[in-house]
Motif scaffolding. Sequence first.
Motif, short mmCIF file in Angstrom:
data_model
loop_
_atom_site.label_atom_id
_atom_site.label_comp_id
_atom_site.label_asym_id
_atom_site.label_seq_id
_atom_site.Cartn_x
_atom_site.Cartn_y
_atom_site.Cartn_z
N ASP A 180 0.83 -1.21 0.00
CA ASP A 180 0.00 0.00 0.00
C ASP A 180 0.87 1.26 0.00
N ILE A 181 2.00 1.20 0.72
CA ILE A 181 2.87 2.38 0.78
C ILE A 181 3.86 2.35 -0.40
N GLN A 182 4.56 1.22 -0.57
CA GLN A 182 5.67 1.18 -1.53
C GLN A 182 5.26 0.71 -2.92
N GLY A 183 4.40 -0.31 -3.00
CA GLY A 183 3.98 -0.83 -4.31
C GLY A 183 3.18 0.21 -5.08
N THR A 184 2.21 0.82 -4.39
CA THR A 184 1.39 1.87 -5.01
C THR A 184 2.30 3.01 -5.48
N ALA A 185 3.24 3.39 -4.60
CA ALA A 185 4.14 4.50 -4.94
C ALA A 185 4.93 4.19 -6.21
N SER A 186 5.42 2.98 -6.29
CA SER A 186 6.27 2.60 -7.42
C SER A 186 5.48 2.59 -8.73
N VAL A 187 4.25 2.06 -8.70
CA VAL A 187 3.46 1.99 -9.94
C VAL A 187 3.00 3.39 -10.37
N VAL A 188 2.69 4.26 -9.40
CA VAL A 188 2.26 5.62 -9.74
C VAL A 188 3.44 6.43 -10.28
N LEU A 189 4.60 6.26 -9.64
CA LEU A 189 5.81 6.96 -10.14
C LEU A 189 6.09 6.56 -11.59
N ALA A 190 5.94 5.26 -11.89
CA ALA A 190 6.16 4.79 -13.28
C ALA A 190 5.20 5.50 -14.23
N GLY A 191 3.93 5.64 -13.81
CA GLY A 191 2.94 6.31 -14.65
C GLY A 191 3.29 7.77 -14.87
N VAL A 192 3.77 8.44 -13.82
CA VAL A 192 4.14 9.86 -13.94
C VAL A 192 5.35 10.02 -14.86
N VAL A 193 6.35 9.14 -14.67
CA VAL A 193 7.55 9.21 -15.53
C VAL A 193 7.15 9.01 -17.00
N ALA A 194 6.29 8.00 -17.26
CA ALA A 194 5.84 7.74 -18.64
C ALA A 194 5.03 8.93 -19.17
N ALA A 195 4.18 9.51 -18.31
CA ALA A 195 3.30 10.61 -18.75
C ALA A 195 4.06 11.86 -19.16
N LEU A 196 5.29 12.00 -18.66
CA LEU A 196 6.10 13.17 -19.04
C LEU A 196 6.26 13.26 -20.55
N LYS A 197 6.26 12.09 -21.23
CA LYS A 197 6.37 12.08 -22.70
C LYS A 197 5.17 12.80 -23.33
N LEU A 198 4.01 12.74 -22.63
CA LEU A 198 2.79 13.34 -23.17
C LEU A 198 2.57 14.77 -22.67
N ILE A 199 2.94 15.04 -21.42
CA ILE A 199 2.65 16.37 -20.87
C ILE A 199 3.87 17.30 -20.93
N GLY A 200 5.05 16.71 -21.25
CA GLY A 200 6.25 17.54 -21.42
C GLY A 200 6.89 17.91 -20.10
N GLY A 201 8.09 18.47 -20.20
CA GLY A 201 8.82 18.93 -19.01
C GLY A 201 9.48 17.79 -18.26
N SER A 202 10.36 18.16 -17.33
CA SER A 202 11.00 17.13 -16.50
C SER A 202 10.22 17.05 -15.19
N MET A 203 10.47 16.00 -14.46
CA MET A 203 9.75 15.75 -13.21
C MET A 203 9.81 16.97 -12.27
N SER A 204 10.98 17.60 -12.19
CA SER A 204 11.17 18.69 -11.22
C SER A 204 10.40 19.96 -11.59
N GLU A 205 9.92 20.02 -12.84
CA GLU A 205 9.18 21.23 -13.27
C GLU A 205 7.70 21.15 -12.93
N HIS A 206 7.25 19.98 -12.46
CA HIS A 206 5.81 19.81 -12.21
C HIS A 206 5.45 20.06 -10.75
N ARG A 207 4.18 20.42 -10.55
CA ARG A 207 3.64 20.60 -9.20
C ARG A 207 2.58 19.53 -8.96
N PHE A 208 2.68 18.85 -7.82
CA PHE A 208 1.81 17.72 -7.52
C PHE A 208 0.86 18.07 -6.38
N LEU A 209 -0.41 17.71 -6.55
CA LEU A 209 -1.38 17.89 -5.47
C LEU A 209 -2.10 16.57 -5.23
#
Length: 482
Positions: A197-226
Motif C-alpha cells: 500500500d505504501i511502496q507498491g502503489t508509490a512505485s506503480v504511480v511513479l512509473a505512470g508519472v515518468v511515462a506521462a512526461l512524454k505526453l505532458i512535457g517537461g521534467s519531473m522537477s518542473e511539475h507541481r503535484f497535489l
Amino acid sequence: MALTELQERNERLFYKLLIDNVEELLPIVYTPTVGEACQKFGSIFRRPQGLYISLKEKGKVLEVLKNWPERTVQVIVVTDGERILGLGDLGCQGMGIPVGKLALYTALGGVRPSACLPVTIDVGTNNEQLLEDEFYIGLRQKRTRGKEYEDLLQEFMRAVKQNYGEKVLVQFEDFANHNAFELLSKFRTSHLVFNDDIQGTASVVLAGVVAALKLIGGSMSEHRFLFLGAGEAGTGIAELIALEISKKTKVPVEETRKKIWLVDSKGLIVRSRKDSLQHFKQPWAHEHEPVKDLLDAVKAIKPTVLIGSSGVGRTFTKEVIEAVSSFNEKPLILALSNPTSQSECTAEEAYTYSEGRAIFASGSPFDPVEYNGKVFIPGQSNNAYIFPGFGLGLVISGAIRVHDDMLLAASEALAGLVSEENFAQGLIYPPLSNIRKISAQIAANVAAKAYDLGVATRLPRPENLVKYAESCMYSPTYRNYR
C-alpha cells in the motif's frame, strides 16, 4: 467462487486460465471483485486457503507456522484486515486479499504456488455488522491494540525468520495507517519486508508519472503535484516522487518535497497545522495559509498533476477537474482509490470535464470512453504491474533487505516499457496482456539493484538477468498431444 473452486481442484489449470486471459480475469481475482468477496467471505467460505494466526495462539506462533504443509516458502502476504481496500475493517474476512495477491505472484510474477503463503492475523474486528453475523469466521471481539498486538506481530516476524530463513519476503497488506508505517519502519532493517500500500502503489504511480512526461512535457522537477488523501498511499507516493526528483536533480529530498502538496480531510496540509499532524504527514506541512477544501487548494497551488488516494468516491468534482484543466494544456489526473465505487472520478468524467485533454489513469478498471468522436482508453495504475515482478526480483537475487532504490528501479523498468503506440492512445502503462514479460523486466532491474547495493546473496550474479528471471518463472504448461 468458480475460480476459487478451480484453484482448489486443479491448480495448474487455474493458473493456465489466469495467464491466458489475464485482462479479463484480473478484475475478478483482484480489485474490484476481491473487495466484494471479502465482504461476503463468511457466506461463501468453502475450504480454508491460507493460515490464520489469532490472539489465542500467542506464544505458539512458530508451532502454527510449522503446521503449514509446505517447507520452502519464499513469499508471505499478511494482513490483519483492518483497512481492506476502501472498504474498512473486515477482520478475518480480509483473507481474500492475501489469497488474491499470491495468485497474482504466481500468475504474473512466476513465483511457484507452493512457495506462497497467505496469512491473516486475527486480533478481532470493530465492525459491528460482522460481529453479529452468524457466518463471521474470526474472533468475536473488538480489535486488540497496544502492547498485546505489537507482541503478537513481533512473535510472528521472529517465527517467520526462524522457520523460513532470512530470505523470505513478508509483504504487509491492508493494515490501518498507524500500524502500516510502524511495522514497516520497525522491521525494514531486520527483515525482508515490503508494504504494497505504501511502496507498491508509490512505485506503480511513479512509473505512470515518468511515462506521462512524454505526453505532458517537461521534467519531473518542473511539475507541481497535489494529492487528495494523505494516508499510506498518498504519503508513500509523494515520498517516492520526491526521492526520484532528488536523485535526478541532486537536490536534497527536503527541498524536492516542496513541489508536492497534500490535502487531507481537514484541508491543505500546511505549516500552521504541524503540531496536530500524525508523524507521517509532518514532512508535507509547507508554508502556506490554511485552505479548507480541495477546490480551493487546486486554485491556490495550480498543480500540473492531481492524484487521488483518499478512498472516497466522487471527490474530483466537475469544478475540480475544470479548474485543473484551466491552467494545464494536458492535466495528469490519477484517481487511484479502489474498488471502482470509491474512485475519485470516472474516466468519462475526467475526459468530459477536461474537454478530452486529460491524461487519465485509475486504480480500478474503466471501459474506453468516446468523446467528440475520439476514443480514449483509460490506463489502470494497478499494483499488479509492480509487486509480482518486484517480489520475483528479490527472490532470484536472494536479497535480504528492501531498499528504496529498488522501488525506483522497478518504476523505471515499467515506465520504459510503454510503447509509442500506447502513448498514441493516451496510455501511460503498457497493456496487461504482456504482464509476464513486464514482470521479468522489473525483476531483472530490481535484482540488478540488489547486486549493486550488495544485499543479494545468490552468487555469482547471472550474466543476463532478464533471461535468468524468465527461466525461474513457474509456467503451468500442458504438453501438446497430437
